[in-house]
Write a protein that holds these residues in place. Structure first.
Motif, mmCIF file in Angstrom:
data_model
loop_
_atom_site.group_PDB
_atom_site.id
_atom_site.type_symbol
_atom_site.label_atom_id
_atom_site.label_comp_id
_atom_site.label_asym_id
_atom_site.label_seq_id
_atom_site.Cartn_x
_atom_site.Cartn_y
_atom_site.Cartn_z
ATOM 1 N N TYR A 29 0.750 -0.655 4.962
ATOM 2 C CA TYR A 29 0.930 0.022 5.367
ATOM 3 C C TYR A 29 2.833 -0.200 4.140
ATOM 4 O O TYR A 29 2.720 -1.646 4.135
ATOM 5 C CB TYR A 29 2.832 -0.643 6.610
ATOM 6 N N ARG A 30 3.991 1.008 4.267
ATOM 7 C CA ARG A 30 5.179 0.531 3.201
ATOM 8 C C ARG A 30 6.533 0.633 4.410
ATOM 9 O O ARG A 30 6.287 1.642 5.665
ATOM 10 C CB ARG A 30 5.347 1.136 2.429
ATOM 11 N N GLN A 31 7.202 -0.121 4.717
ATOM 12 C CA GLN A 31 8.039 -0.474 5.350
ATOM 13 C C GLN A 31 9.686 0.360 4.382
ATOM 14 O O GLN A 31 9.531 -0.991 3.180
ATOM 15 C CB GLN A 31 8.647 -1.606 6.364
ATOM 16 N N PHE A 88 -0.544 -8.522 11.700
ATOM 17 C CA PHE A 88 0.049 -8.006 10.294
ATOM 18 C C PHE A 88 -0.074 -9.461 9.595
ATOM 19 O O PHE A 88 0.546 -10.321 9.668
ATOM 20 C CB PHE A 88 1.049 -8.091 10.504
ATOM 21 N N GLY A 98 3.757 -9.518 3.986
ATOM 22 C CA GLY A 98 5.068 -9.040 3.785
ATOM 23 C C GLY A 98 4.162 -9.443 2.099
ATOM 24 O O GLY A 98 5.033 -10.362 1.835
ATOM 25 N N GLN A 138 9.651 -8.054 15.127
ATOM 26 C CA GLN A 138 9.993 -7.886 13.543
ATOM 27 C C GLN A 138 11.652 -8.692 13.209
ATOM 28 O O GLN A 138 12.173 -7.687 13.332
ATOM 29 C CB GLN A 138 10.035 -6.921 12.722
ATOM 30 N N TYR A 176 6.005 -4.038 1.361
ATOM 31 C CA TYR A 176 4.166 -4.017 1.810
ATOM 32 C C TYR A 176 3.474 -4.682 2.639
ATOM 33 O O TYR A 176 3.701 -5.766 2.706
ATOM 34 C CB TYR A 176 3.826 -3.433 0.880
ATOM 35 N N LEU A 203 7.799 2.320 9.760
ATOM 36 C CA LEU A 203 6.491 1.761 8.965
ATOM 37 C C LEU A 203 5.424 3.147 8.243
ATOM 38 O O LEU A 203 5.909 4.097 9.274
ATOM 39 C CB LEU A 203 5.191 0.781 9.969
ATOM 40 N N GLN A 204 5.161 3.142 7.434
ATOM 41 C CA GLN A 204 4.367 4.726 7.103
ATOM 42 C C GLN A 204 3.187 3.825 6.510
ATOM 43 O O GLN A 204 3.122 3.216 6.060
ATOM 44 C CB GLN A 204 4.564 5.287 5.332
#
Lengths: 110, 113
Positions: free
Chosen positions: A36-38, A101, A104, B38, A89, A44-45
């Motif tokens: 994912y990319r943030q 997750f 990052g 988060q 990422y 989140l994408q």
């Protein structure tokens, strides 16, 4: 117990340079893997996901690619970075229903 | 197509008060719903999930969520907010056909001392 590793934690790269981000999972087998990319600390994408070795699904057409050379390894790459590739990422894995997750990688393209 | 919506960009609540972070969903078939939290510059942490069973789901750090099929909602709740609960919260749904997780846009929770 399962753990997920991502490295590096931070990265500053010039425009046009290559990229390789690595993600590995320990303590499980045959996980589903995700990149994912943030951007800007918000949504989140989903970039890529994989349900098995050599099986990669791409969600957005762009200058990034992903590979899964081993069952628990997922690599995100680019041949030439763009400014718009900057972001946070995140790698994730799932098995059954829950998704977990990694810590990052903060990528800044200058 | 599966989707989730988080209608609030930010929620402010006083410490000690109950908190609610809203999520609505749209799915075909059975919903598999999740909440994540988060903290700054960290990955997402799993809080709780609804797969089947009781409509009230209990999770980590005293959080719970109520699944409401008629309202297609899955709101996150906590009886007494802590300053340390301040973070970004994401609701998600799993598309069981593709193994993709669809995330909401996130809600920033601020708990004021």
């Amino acid at each position: 117990s399962q753990t997920i590793h991502q490295w590096p934690a931070t990265l500053v790269q010039p425009v046009g340079s290559p990229l390789s981000l690595e993600c590995t999972v320990e303590g499980t087998s045959n996980p589903n893997l995700y990149w994912y990319r943030q951007a800007a600390g918000r949504g989140l994408q989903l970039l890529f996901y994989s349900v098995g070795i050599g099986q990669i699904s791409s969600e957005v057409p762009q200058n990034l690619s992903a590979s899964r050379p081993q069952d628990r390894q997922f690599i995100l790459s680019s041949k030439k970075l763009l400014l718009s590739d900057s972001g946070f990422y995140l790698c994730a894995w799932s098995r059954s229903y829950e998704q977990y997750f990694g810590p990052g990688t903060r990528l800044t393209v200058t | 197509a599966q989707s989730v919506a988080q209608p609030e960009d930010q929620v402010n609540v006083a410490e000690g008060n109950p908190l609610t972070v809203k999520c609505t969903y749209s799915v075909s078939g059975n919903p598999y719903l999740f909440w994540y939290v988060q903290y700054p510059n960290r990955g997402l942490q799993f809080l709780l999930k609804y797969i089947t069973g009781d409509n009230l789901v209990k999770g980590s750090y005293g959080f719970e969520a109520e699944f409401n099929k008629s309202q297609t909602s899955f709101h996150l709740k906590k009886p007494s907010a802590l300053v340390s609960d301040s973070a970004l919260y994401f609701c998600a749904v799993l598309d069981s056909g593709t193994y993709k997780y669809i995330f909401g846009t996130g809600t920033r929770l601020k708990v004021l001392a």
